[in-house]
Design a protein around this motif. Structure first.
Motif, PDB file in Angstrom:
ATOM      1  N   VAL A  43      -2.971  -2.214  -3.582  1.00 51.42           N
ATOM      2  CA  VAL A  43      -3.715  -0.968  -3.783  1.00 51.42           C
ATOM      3  C   VAL A  43      -3.782  -0.211  -2.461  1.00 51.42           C
ATOM      4  O   VAL A  43      -3.706  -0.809  -1.376  1.00 51.42           O
ATOM      5  CB  VAL A  43      -5.140  -1.230  -4.324  1.00 51.42           C
ATOM      6  N   ALA A  73      -0.639  10.807  -7.976  1.00 47.33           N
ATOM      7  CA  ALA A  73      -0.688   9.362  -8.221  1.00 47.33           C
ATOM      8  C   ALA A  73      -0.722   9.037  -9.711  1.00 47.33           C
ATOM      9  O   ALA A  73      -0.056   8.095 -10.163  1.00 47.33           O
ATOM     10  CB  ALA A  73      -1.897   8.754  -7.516  1.00 47.33           C
ATOM     11  N   THR A  74      -1.481   9.806 -10.485  1.00 45.52           N
ATOM     12  CA  THR A  74      -1.506   9.536 -11.930  1.00 45.52           C
ATOM     13  C   THR A  74      -0.152   9.847 -12.563  1.00 45.52           C
ATOM     14  O   THR A  74       0.272   9.165 -13.502  1.00 45.52           O
ATOM     15  CB  THR A  74      -2.610  10.345 -12.632  1.00 45.52           C
ATOM     16  N   LYS A 126      -0.375   5.462 -11.649  1.00 47.28           N
ATOM     17  CA  LYS A 126      -1.361   4.698 -10.903  1.00 47.28           C
ATOM     18  C   LYS A 126      -2.785   4.980 -11.386  1.00 47.28           C
ATOM     19  O   LYS A 126      -3.087   6.060 -11.887  1.00 47.28           O
ATOM     20  CB  LYS A 126      -1.261   5.009  -9.407  1.00 47.28           C
ATOM     21  N   ARG A 127      -3.631   4.012 -11.204  1.00 50.28           N
ATOM     22  CA  ARG A 127      -5.064   4.202 -11.405  1.00 50.28           C
ATOM     23  C   ARG A 127      -5.620   4.890 -10.161  1.00 50.28           C
ATOM     24  O   ARG A 127      -5.292   4.523  -9.039  1.00 50.28           O
ATOM     25  CB  ARG A 127      -5.721   2.836 -11.614  1.00 50.28           C
ATOM     26  N   ARG A 133       6.293   2.667  -6.295  1.00 48.94           N
ATOM     27  CA  ARG A 133       6.019   1.926  -7.525  1.00 48.94           C
ATOM     28  C   ARG A 133       5.180   0.678  -7.281  1.00 48.94           C
ATOM     29  O   ARG A 133       4.498   0.187  -8.185  1.00 48.94           O
ATOM     30  CB  ARG A 133       7.335   1.498  -8.178  1.00 48.94           C
ATOM     31  N   ILE A 165       2.540   0.263  -5.400  1.00 56.14           N
ATOM     32  CA  ILE A 165       1.105   0.552  -5.320  1.00 56.14           C
ATOM     33  C   ILE A 165       0.573   0.804  -6.721  1.00 56.14           C
ATOM     34  O   ILE A 165       1.052   1.685  -7.437  1.00 56.14           O
ATOM     35  CB  ILE A 165       0.840   1.759  -4.403  1.00 56.14           C
ATOM     36  N   LYS A 166      -0.429   0.031  -7.106  1.00 54.09           N
ATOM     37  CA  LYS A 166      -0.950   0.101  -8.470  1.00 54.09           C
ATOM     38  C   LYS A 166      -2.189   0.983  -8.622  1.00 54.09           C
ATOM     39  O   LYS A 166      -2.509   1.409  -9.736  1.00 54.09           O
ATOM     40  CB  LYS A 166      -1.287  -1.308  -8.969  1.00 54.09           C
ATOM     41  N   ALA A 167      -2.900   1.218  -7.531  1.00 53.70           N
ATOM     42  CA  ALA A 167      -4.114   2.033  -7.602  1.00 53.70           C
ATOM     43  C   ALA A 167      -4.347   2.693  -6.266  1.00 53.70           C
ATOM     44  O   ALA A 167      -3.936   2.177  -5.213  1.00 53.70           O
ATOM     45  CB  ALA A 167      -5.324   1.182  -7.991  1.00 53.70           C
TER      46      ALA A 167
END
Length: 497
Positions: free
Chosen positions: A144, A238-239, A243-244, A217, A219-221
């Motif tokens: 993250v 980011a969205t 991503k969250r 890719r 990075i998830k949040a």
């Protein structure tokens, strides 16, 4: 010679290969004290890859062990918080007591994260259906990103990374290039606490680093705190890359003073909330709404108190330090110029203040403007400096309408001795954080921080239970062990029985 402030990658300092740097200054002297490395694209990817490689092992580390490391970080931070505070003062400019307060408020989230074994507990139902059990779990997301502003180089990152790490995620922190050293200090403290390499990383840089965090890719949040235009960009970008996101934006915080309030206490609160940290707080009170015929008396009391504030080097015996950069100081002064030109009454002028022995510092003293209206730029824009605007209204209803019409909804406060009026205000005001006789209503770590309207993009606030939910995702497991009575084909929709 100014030293180089590096990245932190895979448990050690990382200079990077871009060769690009930016100066870091002491705002009280105006002198350059360091050069911070600015990541190129390959540097950013190297740091992100370190976080990605460390995730599987850290995710599978026992919750007990993860919590022990967080607790050790907490103990080390408590022992050495004075050292971190001095770093903050040297690069941001806020007075030392304020820097110590920042570290202490961040540490509250570290302490909250020490309770992660309880916070991650799921639920379980035995025999939900015949010989079928159901239980829920929460699992980490992966690597993250945290993109932090200049005004709280320690506290804001600590709103996020203790929970992210304790929950089993790995972290890439992108601090402000204006005051980057606090992030490196915390990285070294994590290493001393026993955190494995790659779990906590620091990526120094500018837009190149930020854009790669928003688009990569791995990075998830993304957790972001900053101005509203940038928050909108962060959220949209980011969205769009799956991503969250929790993106906390700007603010224009109002403090309403009703005629029954204690004007001395209200004046003290306005000074503390308007000029603390030189107004460089997203929760600073920048608009005082005086209701009824109290305005003249209240403005007089605030002006008297403002005149007594000692502006100077935050490391010395001062009440208020400089602004973070010369460019920002000049930007704030330009708003005062505009307010005066648009018809506001300049009661206290901080533009010409000088500090003996430090004429090159980025000084702007407490400034008070009266008779401000909603059309003036000093009201419509987030100034982020020691400028307090007084707006006069005839009634509570007019004050409430003014606040609710504002595009921001971060924090607000009301000063009154009338419990009914206070209760009505907390119910009717369209703002995320409300103070009743409390000018800066920043919640404790076990509650969540965040505003409404253009002060927040995304549905999740920082820290508290919402923070835990942000850095984890839920999973429900339904279990039935093999039994001869379950044999046979049945194509109908499963039913509980």
């Amino acid at each position: 010679m100014a030293h180089t402030i590096t990245h932190w990658c895979d448990g050690k300092p990382f200079t990077g290969t871009s060769g690009n740097t930016a100066p870091v200054t002491n705002p009280a002297s105006g002198q350059t004290t360091g050069q911070v490395a600015l990541a190129g694209l390959e540097d950013a990817r190297t740091v992100i890859q370190a976080a990605e490689a460390a995730f599987p092992s850290w995710r599978d580390t026992s919750l007990t062990r993860r919590t022990q490391i967080v607790f050790r970080f907490r103990e080390l931070l408590n022992e050495r918080k004075g050292e971190l505070a001095r770093i903050i003062t040297a690069e941001h400019g806020k007075v030392l007591s304020d820097a110590l307060g920042e570290v202490s408020r961040g540490q509250e989230v570290v302490e909250f994260a020490c309770g992660m074994p309880h916070l991650l507990k799921g639920g379980m139902t035995e025999n939900a259906s015949t010989k079928v059990d159901v239980h829920s779990i929460r699992q980490p997301l992966g690597p993250v990103a945290i993109i932090s502003p200049f005004n709280f180089p320690a506290m804001v990152p600590m709103w996020f990374f203790p929970l992210a790490i304790a929950a089993g995620n790995t972290v890439v922190l992108k601090p402000s290039e204006k005051d980057p050293s606090a992030a490196l200090w915390m990285a070294r403290l994590w290493a001393e606490a026993g955190l494995p390499p790659g779990v906590f990383n620091v990526l120094q840089g500018d837009k190149t680093a930020v854009d790669e965090l928003l688009e990569n890719r791995a990075i998830k949040a993304v957790s972001f705190v900053g101005s509203t235009p940038v928050a909108q960009h962060v959220y949209a970008t980011a969205t769009a890359h799956g991503k969250r996101v929790q993106a906390l934006g700007g603010a224009k915080n109002h403090m309403v003073v009703l005629p029954d309030a204690d004007l001395g206490l209200a004046a003290d609160a306005a000074i503390n909330a308007g000029f603390g940290s030189a107004g460089e707080r997203c929760m600073a009170i920048s608009v005082l709404v005086a209701v009824g015929d109290i305005a003249d008396a209240l403005v007089e009391k605030i002006a008297e108190r403002a005149a007594s504030i000692r502006t100077g080097d935050g490391a010395q015996n001062s009440d208020m330090g400089p602004l973070v950069t010369r460019a920002h100081r000049d930007r704030v002064a330009a708003y005062v110029d505009a307010g005066e030109a648009e018809g506001a009454a300049l009661v206290v002028d901080g533009r010409q203040i000088t500090v003996e022995g430090a004429r090159d510092g980025f000084w702007l003293g407490p400034t008070l403007l009266d008779h401000v209206t909603a059309e003036m730029s000093v009201y419509t824009d987030e100034i982020f400096g020691p400028v307090l605007s007084v707006v006069r209204t005839d009634s509570y209803d007019a004050a409430l309408e003014l606040i609710n019409a504002n595009p921001y909804g971060n924090g607000t406060a009301i000063f009154t001795n009338d419990g009914g009026a206070a209760r009505r205000f907390q119910n009717e005001v369209e703002v995320g954080m409300v103070g009743i006789n409390v000018p800066i209503p920043v919640p404790m770590a076990y509650y969540s921080f965040g505003g409404w309207k253009n002060s927040l993009f995304g549905d999740t606030h920082a820290h508290g239970t919402e923070g835990v939910q942000f850095f984890t995702r839920g999973k429900v497991v339904t279990t039935r062990w093999a039994d001869p009575s379950h044999a046979g084909i049945e194509l109908g929709f499963p039913q509980n029985a």
